[in-house]
Scaffold this motif. Structure first.
Motif, PDB file in Angstrom:
ATOM      1  N   ASN A 185       4.311 -56.168  -4.957  1.00 14.72           N
ATOM      2  CA  ASN A 185       3.444 -57.319  -5.198  1.00 14.72           C
ATOM      3  C   ASN A 185       3.031 -58.075  -3.939  1.00 14.72           C
ATOM      4  OD1 ASN A 185       3.139 -57.290  -8.075  1.00 14.72           O
ATOM      5  ND2 ASN A 185       5.292 -57.845  -8.228  1.00 14.72           N
ATOM      6  N   THR A 186       3.565 -57.687  -2.791  1.00 12.67           N
ATOM      7  CA  THR A 186       3.231 -58.412  -1.569  1.00 12.67           C
ATOM      8  C   THR A 186       1.918 -57.952  -0.956  1.00 12.67           C
ATOM      9  OG1 THR A 186       4.672 -56.876  -0.387  1.00 12.67           O
ATOM     10  CG2 THR A 186       5.578 -59.027  -0.980  1.00 12.67           C
ATOM     11  N   GLY A 187       1.240 -57.003  -1.599  1.00 12.83           N
ATOM     12  CA  GLY A 187      -0.083 -56.601  -1.149  1.00 12.83           C
ATOM     13  C   GLY A 187      -0.024 -55.660   0.027  1.00 12.83           C
ATOM     14  N   ASN A 188      -0.465 -54.420  -0.172  1.00 12.98           N
ATOM     15  CA  ASN A 188      -0.463 -53.466   0.939  1.00 12.98           C
ATOM     16  C   ASN A 188      -1.875 -53.163   1.410  1.00 12.98           C
ATOM     17  OD1 ASN A 188      -1.280 -51.861  -1.299  1.00 12.98           O
ATOM     18  ND2 ASN A 188      -0.655 -50.014  -0.198  1.00 12.98           N
ATOM     19  N   GLY A 189      -2.851 -53.905   0.899  1.00  8.75           N
ATOM     20  CA  GLY A 189      -4.227 -53.675   1.295  1.00  8.75           C
ATOM     21  C   GLY A 189      -5.174 -54.303   0.295  1.00  8.75           C
ATOM     22  N   ALA A 190      -6.447 -54.061   0.502  1.00  4.86           N
ATOM     23  CA  ALA A 190      -7.471 -54.575  -0.400  1.00  4.86           C
ATOM     24  C   ALA A 190      -8.649 -53.616  -0.390  1.00  4.86           C
ATOM     25  CB  ALA A 190      -7.920 -55.971   0.029  1.00  4.86           C
ATOM     26  N   VAL A 191      -9.459 -53.659  -1.437  1.00  5.54           N
ATOM     27  CA  VAL A 191     -10.667 -52.846  -1.515  1.00  5.54           C
ATOM     28  C   VAL A 191     -11.869 -53.766  -1.374  1.00  5.54           C
ATOM     29  CG1 VAL A 191      -9.667 -50.959  -2.817  1.00  5.54           C
ATOM     30  CG2 VAL A 191     -10.544 -52.932  -4.046  1.00  5.54           C
ATOM     31  N   TYR A 192     -12.943 -53.247  -0.797  1.00 12.09           N
ATOM     32  CA  TYR A 192     -14.057 -54.124  -0.446  1.00 12.09           C
ATOM     33  C   TYR A 192     -15.376 -53.363  -0.388  1.00 12.09           C
ATOM     34  CZ  TYR A 192     -13.929 -52.060   4.274  1.00 12.09           C
ATOM     35  OH  TYR A 192     -13.979 -51.195   5.329  1.00 12.09           O
ATOM     36  N   VAL A 193     -16.468 -54.133  -0.338  1.00  9.37           N
ATOM     37  CA  VAL A 193     -17.794 -53.623  -0.007  1.00  9.37           C
ATOM     38  C   VAL A 193     -18.110 -54.100   1.402  1.00  9.37           C
ATOM     39  CG1 VAL A 193     -20.240 -53.571  -0.593  1.00  9.37           C
ATOM     40  CG2 VAL A 193     -18.534 -53.808  -2.417  1.00  9.37           C
ATOM     41  N   GLY A 194     -18.428 -53.176   2.277  1.00  7.47           N
ATOM     42  CA  GLY A 194     -18.820 -53.528   3.632  1.00  7.47           C
ATOM     43  C   GLY A 194     -20.330 -53.503   3.776  1.00  7.47           C
ATOM     44  N   ALA A 195     -20.835 -54.289   4.706  1.00  6.77           N
ATOM     45  CA  ALA A 195     -22.280 -54.362   4.948  1.00  6.77           C
ATOM     46  C   ALA A 195     -22.550 -54.261   6.442  1.00  6.77           C
ATOM     47  CB  ALA A 195     -22.850 -55.661   4.396  1.00  6.77           C
ATOM     48  N   SER A 196     -23.502 -53.417   6.813  1.00  2.19           N
ATOM     49  CA  SER A 196     -23.937 -53.308   8.205  1.00  2.19           C
ATOM     50  C   SER A 196     -25.000 -54.367   8.451  1.00  2.19           C
ATOM     51  CB  SER A 196     -24.493 -51.908   8.482  1.00  2.19           C
ATOM     52  OG  SER A 196     -23.494 -50.923   8.317  1.00  2.19           O
TER      53      SER A 196
END
Length: 530
Positions: free
Chosen positions: A286-297
């Motif tokens: 539960n301490t978070g090992n990452g995140a998912v995202y949308v990247g933009a150039s």
């Protein structure tokens, strides 16, 4: 101040702690390190009664092949690092450093030097003794551009070394940094004499619990027990094989048939099918090992418009991402921080929610044309493919058409490092689970000096440097500095965070004791099969 938080690890106390952690997993909940289903707790209680058992081969299912060229880069290919190598310290869930190859440390009051006392009973797999020279090499090695090490900026703050014998070392710093111990957990201590062979995957000589035996590209990485490991009577396992499964159905089948004992890559839709299966235990970190995202150039139209990027942020249904792509094991969040981070706040997490109407208004206000189809890149892992499909659908609902552009994970990582991504892309990032300044000075999507999006501003640089150039990463002033970073990230939206991931450990009921470090290196020191 002299800091000696713990003595060198004691096998019995670590074993007792492991048993207690297993029995109390449910009690930790969202605020602790692990949360487990009832079957996981029951199985661990049974293991505690039986005690650890020596021997056996552990097979681990992975979905990304070992990539030796990225040995010093934290990525999905870093999973095996802690099996072969050690680090100077290890964090607990509250980011408190514990001894590993460094047994104690003295941090100068001005934050410009730190004295490390190192273990004097450690040897590499080839029999050579570990000394202070290996730490000097490790730091200098991370500074090299060809290593693509995310914590290179922190390593570069080390401007000098003073050896006081073979096992005491002073690191001299150009200025205080709030994430120095992140470097010490991230930095694997490799053999300075065989580094060229290591990055080719032909020889991996470390001090860790397992020795390199064979790498078959596209198939498996095989390791055998290190009989001279510095922790007495460890490891319990005779050997470990990390076996590659690129298709999620194949991985699930291998788990069910008993060919695989452990995996952290089971797809979200398959996790639900295993929750009620008595043959498996499931644990959530539960301490978070990452995140998912949308990247933009940001140098490519229409992503060069801040209103366009904010429209994307309002368009995506984060709850759907958590439910469908992550199998419910995650936290919908517009900010990168897990709840365990000093930078976390509920206001940051909910800054953007699913509001297609607001997204359309921003898109109209931006004045950017929407008649063209935009590329949407993503790695070919099941998780990222699933998220890309959700994002594509949500963007279509507000009038943004996209075309999916998949790449194999290794090629995608190289594009990420080189900053050659398409207009929009889907990926995951780490580094929010450690000291907050690390995210903005180390992670490729966020690095204020040079990030994948091509974003930069004086305000962002000032906020990041201010948060980084302090010895103390906690306290009210530190939190205020982190909030400035969050405000800029949310407003500029060059990275649109969707959800904080929870690492999910799926293990056969006969396996006990595996754990992940803060950088998602697998630790099998105490793991055993019954």
């Amino acid at each position: 101040m002299r800091t000696r938080p713990f003595p060198p690890p004691d096998p019995l106390s670590r074993r007792t702690a492991l048993r207690a952690a297993g029995a109390g997993a449910l009690l930790l909940g969202a605020g602790g390190g692990l949360a487990g289903c009832r079957s996981a707790v029951s199985a661990q209680e049974g293991a505690a009664a039986a005690g650890p058992k020596r021997g056996g081969k552990l097979t681990i299912g992975i979905n990304q092949d070992f990539t030796p060229a990225l040995l010093y880069t934290q990525s999905g290919e870093s999973f095996q690092n802690r099996l072969i190598y050690n680090t100077l310290i290890r964090y607990d869930d509250q980011l408190k450093p514990h001894p590993e190859l460094a047994t104690s440390w003295e941090y100068a009051a001005d934050g410009k030097s730190i004295t490390l006392t190192l273990r004097d009973d450690v040897t590499y797999h080839d029999g050579r003794k570990f000394t202070a020279d290996d730490v000097v090499f490790a730091v200098e090695n991370l500074k090299k551009p060809e290593r693509s090490a995310q914590l290179a900026a922190t390593a570069r703050t080390v401007t000098g070394f003073e050896k006081r014998g073979e096992h005491e070392l002073v690191l001299k710093l150009a200025h205080p940094v709030s994430n120095l111990f992140d470097l010490f957990e991230f930095m694997i201590i490799t053999d300075r004499h065989t580094v060229d062979e290591a990055v080719k995957g032909t020889k991996l000589n470390g001090t860790g619990p397992f020795r390199f035996k064979e790498w078959r590209p596209g198939t498996a990485l095989t390791l055998t027990r290190n009989d001279t490991y510095w922790i007495p009577d460890r490891p319990y396992l005779d050997s470990v094989e990390l076996r590659l499964y690129t298709q999620p159905d194949a991985l699930l089948s291998a788990l069910r048939s008993g060919q695989v004992h452990l995996s952290y890559q089971v797809s979200g839709k398959h996790l639900a099918t295993l929750q009620s299966n008595a043959n498996f235990t499931i644990k959530k970190y539960n301490t978070g090992n990452g995140a998912v995202y949308v990247g933009a150039s940001v140098h490519e139209a229409p992503a060069d418009s801040r209103e366009f990027r904010q429209a994307v942020a309002w368009a995506v249904d984060r709850d759907r991402v958590v439910k469908q792509a992550l199998g419910g094991y995650g936290l919908a969040s517009a900010a990168p921080w897990p709840r365990s981070s000093p930078a976390y706040s509920e206001a940051n997490r909910t800054h953007y929610t699913h509001d297609p109407g607001k997204a359309r208004q921003l898109l109209k206000a931006s004045g950017v044309p929407t008649k063209h189809t935009l590329p949407l890149g993503h790695p070919t892992t099941p998780l990222h493919t699933s998220i890309a499909e959700i994002v594509q659908y949500d963007l279509q609902q507000i009038g943004i058409r996209t075309e999916l552009q998949p790449s194999d994970p290794a090629s995608f990582q190289k594009k990420l490092i080189s900053g050659t991504m398409p207009t929009l892309w889907i990926n995951g990032h780490g580094f929010a689970q450690v000291q907050p300044a690390t995210l903005a000075v180390s992670a490729y999507p966020f690095n204020e000096a040079k990030n994948t999006s091509g974003y930069g501003s004086d305000a962002y640089t000032e906020a990041v440097q201010d948060a980084w150039r302090h010895k103390d990463p906690t306290g009210a002033k530190a939190l205020a500095r982190y909030q400035k970073i969050s405000d800029l990230l949310l407003d500029e939206a060059f990275i649109v965070d969707l959800a904080v991931q929870s690492a999910v450990q799926v293990a056969a009921k006969e396996l006990h004791g595996p754990r992940l470090t803060k950088f998602s290196y697998l630790d099998l020191d105490d793991a055993y099969l019954v």
